[in-house]
Design a protein around this motif. Structure first.
Motif, PDB file in Angstrom:
ATOM      1  N   LEU A 106       0.992  -1.287  -0.042  1.00 41.95           N
ATOM      2  CA  LEU A 106      -0.390  -0.482  -0.072  1.00 41.95           C
ATOM      3  C   LEU A 106       0.921   1.297   0.213  1.00 41.95           C
ATOM      4  N   LEU A 107       0.405   2.337  -0.764  1.00 37.64           N
ATOM      5  CA  LEU A 107       1.087   3.279  -1.345  1.00 37.64           C
ATOM      6  C   LEU A 107      -0.282   4.827  -0.659  1.00 37.64           C
ATOM      7  N   LEU A 108       0.884   5.370   0.606  1.00 38.11           N
ATOM      8  CA  LEU A 108       0.718   6.093   1.235  1.00 38.11           C
ATOM      9  C   LEU A 108       0.839   7.057   0.343  1.00 38.11           C
ATOM     10  N   ASP A 109       0.412   8.228   0.170  1.00 36.95           N
ATOM     11  CA  ASP A 109       1.159  10.150  -0.177  1.00 36.95           C
ATOM     12  C   ASP A 109       0.602  10.348   0.795  1.00 36.95           C
ATOM     13  N   GLU A 110       0.503  11.626   1.407  1.00 32.32           N
ATOM     14  CA  GLU A 110       0.810  12.328   2.317  1.00 32.32           C
ATOM     15  C   GLU A 110      -0.914  12.367   3.190  1.00 32.32           C
ATOM     16  N   PRO A 111      -1.080  11.115   3.898  1.00 31.70           N
ATOM     17  CA  PRO A 111      -2.319  11.334   4.618  1.00 31.70           C
ATOM     18  C   PRO A 111      -2.550  12.236   4.671  1.00 31.70           C
ATOM     19  N   SER A 112      -2.011  12.603   5.833  1.00 33.37           N
ATOM     20  CA  SER A 112      -2.300  13.053   7.525  1.00 33.37           C
ATOM     21  C   SER A 112      -2.342  14.731   6.273  1.00 33.37           C
ATOM     22  N   VAL A 113      -1.805  15.527   5.238  1.00 31.54           N
ATOM     23  CA  VAL A 113      -1.929  16.484   5.146  1.00 31.54           C
ATOM     24  C   VAL A 113      -3.227  17.379   5.286  1.00 31.54           C
ATOM     25  N   GLY A 114      -3.883  18.587   5.818  1.00 28.18           N
ATOM     26  CA  GLY A 114      -4.568  19.293   6.129  1.00 28.18           C
ATOM     27  C   GLY A 114      -5.694  18.434   7.075  1.00 28.18           C
ATOM     28  N   LEU A 115      -4.583  17.873   7.204  1.00 30.68           N
ATOM     29  CA  LEU A 115      -5.497  16.965   8.873  1.00 30.68           C
ATOM     30  C   LEU A 115      -6.185  17.604  10.549  1.00 30.68           C
ATOM     31  N   ALA A 116      -6.667  17.012  11.239  1.00 29.99           N
ATOM     32  CA  ALA A 116      -6.291  17.923  12.966  1.00 29.99           C
ATOM     33  C   ALA A 116      -5.964  16.616  13.668  1.00 29.99           C
ATOM     34  N   PRO A 117      -5.054  16.787  14.073  1.00 33.83           N
ATOM     35  CA  PRO A 117      -4.184  16.695  14.764  1.00 33.83           C
ATOM     36  C   PRO A 117      -4.921  15.172  15.554  1.00 33.83           C
ATOM     37  N   LEU A 118      -5.758  15.484  16.070  1.00 34.15           N
ATOM     38  CA  LEU A 118      -6.966  13.422  16.640  1.00 34.15           C
ATOM     39  C   LEU A 118      -7.126  12.906  15.566  1.00 34.15           C
ATOM     40  N   VAL A 119      -7.256  13.327  13.611  1.00 34.70           N
ATOM     41  CA  VAL A 119      -8.164  12.438  13.008  1.00 34.70           C
ATOM     42  C   VAL A 119      -6.373  11.636  12.136  1.00 34.70           C
ATOM     43  N   VAL A 120      -5.416  12.789  12.282  1.00 34.56           N
ATOM     44  CA  VAL A 120      -3.745  12.026  11.943  1.00 34.56           C
ATOM     45  C   VAL A 120      -3.798  10.767  13.038  1.00 34.56           C
ATOM     46  N   ARG A 121      -4.354  10.940  14.157  1.00 40.25           N
ATOM     47  CA  ARG A 121      -3.672   9.779  15.300  1.00 40.25           C
ATOM     48  C   ARG A 121      -4.642   9.087  14.565  1.00 40.25           C
ATOM     49  N   ASP A 122      -5.893   8.658  14.255  1.00 36.88           N
ATOM     50  CA  ASP A 122      -6.778   7.514  13.773  1.00 36.88           C
ATOM     51  C   ASP A 122      -6.609   7.063  12.774  1.00 36.88           C
ATOM     52  N   ILE A 123      -5.618   7.415  12.127  1.00 37.80           N
ATOM     53  CA  ILE A 123      -5.409   7.049  10.845  1.00 37.80           C
ATOM     54  C   ILE A 123      -3.992   6.339  10.827  1.00 37.80           C
ATOM     55  N   MET A 124      -3.479   6.966  11.341  1.00 41.78           N
ATOM     56  CA  MET A 124      -1.844   6.140  11.812  1.00 41.78           C
ATOM     57  C   MET A 124      -1.913   5.001  12.749  1.00 41.78           C
ATOM     58  N   SER A 125      -3.315   4.951  14.042  1.00 39.37           N
ATOM     59  CA  SER A 125      -3.536   3.464  14.118  1.00 39.37           C
ATOM     60  C   SER A 125      -3.978   2.966  13.901  1.00 39.37           C
ATOM     61  N   ALA A 126      -4.839   3.325  12.375  1.00 38.80           N
ATOM     62  CA  ALA A 126      -5.038   2.728  11.315  1.00 38.80           C
ATOM     63  C   ALA A 126      -4.476   1.423  10.171  1.00 38.80           C
ATOM     64  N   MET A 127      -3.140   2.820  10.214  1.00 39.30           N
ATOM     65  CA  MET A 127      -1.598   1.848   9.625  1.00 39.30           C
ATOM     66  C   MET A 127      -1.028   0.868  10.115  1.00 39.30           C
TER      67      MET A 127
END
Ligand code: ATP
Length: 244
Positions: free
Chosen positions: A157-178
């Motif tokens: 899976l290739l992910l190009d800057e998934p956190s861009v423009g997102l709130a810290p809590l959402v970034v945390r959710d996405i990273m924990s899903a990763m």
């Protein structure tokens, strides 16, 4: 799983990747860091078949896939989540997910079941299956874009800057899903500007500069600020000959 050897990629006259070589092990989460213009998106796009290399090899599971078209690359088990997400805004969340698996010759029932598992992974999307994708917040759209890529059942899976423009809590959710995905055996290459989040979730990090790999190491070892700063800001200024 992946061995890239001497990759050169051009956008017209601009050389974006220069003799780039690197290895990715099965099951690892590799973070790719580097300044704007270092070539990170070009690297992911080339792995996904969007850019044809001028030279070099991309050996994926023992086969040279360099120059394969995107649709063929997806069938080999490589999925890209592009920086701009590229979801279908006027389609429902469920239809976006089902489209991600359209080439797999599964029954619709099976695809709907798998879409349900993705909604488990990205629980904020639960209950929104019938909503138009374009009406979702940026964070939910990013989850949907990743979910759609997962419907192709990628090995890589290739992910190009998934956190861009997102709130810290959402970034945390996405990273924990990763991290959860990695535990299921999916190999992940993550391009990120959010160095802190990328180092936290990844096993290994490579630093790109001017189209090539400048260094790599374990994400668990402290990366000196100087090293990261240099990778982001470039090397020391090169003065033209004759100027002191
Ligand atoms: P960013 O973090 O800004 O997305 P990046 O590390 O992903 O940067 P790339 O987008 O891969 O870098 O760009 C690498 C080089 O290729 C840059 O010099 C960029 O200007 C150039 N480039 C990228 N896309 C094109 C294009 N379509 N046409 C011409 N040059 C391009």
């Amino acid at each position: 799983m992946l061995s890239i050897n001497g990759l050169d990629v051009y956008h017209g006259y601009v050389q974006a990747l220069r003799n780039l070589s690197m290895e990715v092990r099965k099951g690892e989460l590799l973070a790719v860091l580097g300044a704007n213009g270092a070539g990170k998106s070009t690297l992911l796009g080339t792995l996904a078949g969007l850019h044809k290399p001028a030279s070099g090899e991309i050996i994926f599971n023992g086969k040279n896939v360099a120059g394969y078209k995107p649709e063929k690359t997806v069938r080999q088990g490589v999925s890209l989540v592009p920086e701009k997400r590229e979801i279908f805004g006027s389609l429902s969340v469920m239809d976006n997910l089902l489209l991600g698996g359209f080439h797999r010759r599964e029954t619709k029932g099976q695809l709907i079941k798998e879409a349900g598992e993705i909604l488990e992974l990205f629980s904020p999307l639960r209950g929104r299956e019938g909503d138009m994708a374009g009406s979702l917040s940026g964070g939910l759209q990013q989850m949907l874009a990743i979910g759609r890529a997962l419907m192709a059942k990628p090995e890589l899976l290739l992910l190009d800057e998934p956190s861009v423009g997102l709130a810290p809590l959402v970034v945390r959710d996405i990273m924990s899903a990763m991290a959860k995905l990695k535990d299921t055996g999916v190999t992940i290459i993550l391009v990120e500007q959010n160095t802190r989040a990328a180092l936290k979730v990844s096993d290994r990090v490579v630093i790109m500069e001017r189209g090539t790999i400048r260094g790599s190491g374990s994400s668990k070892e402290p990366v000196s600020d100087k090293e990261v700063r240099q990778a982001f800001l470039g090397k020391t200024l090169v003065r033209p000959a004759g100027i002191v």
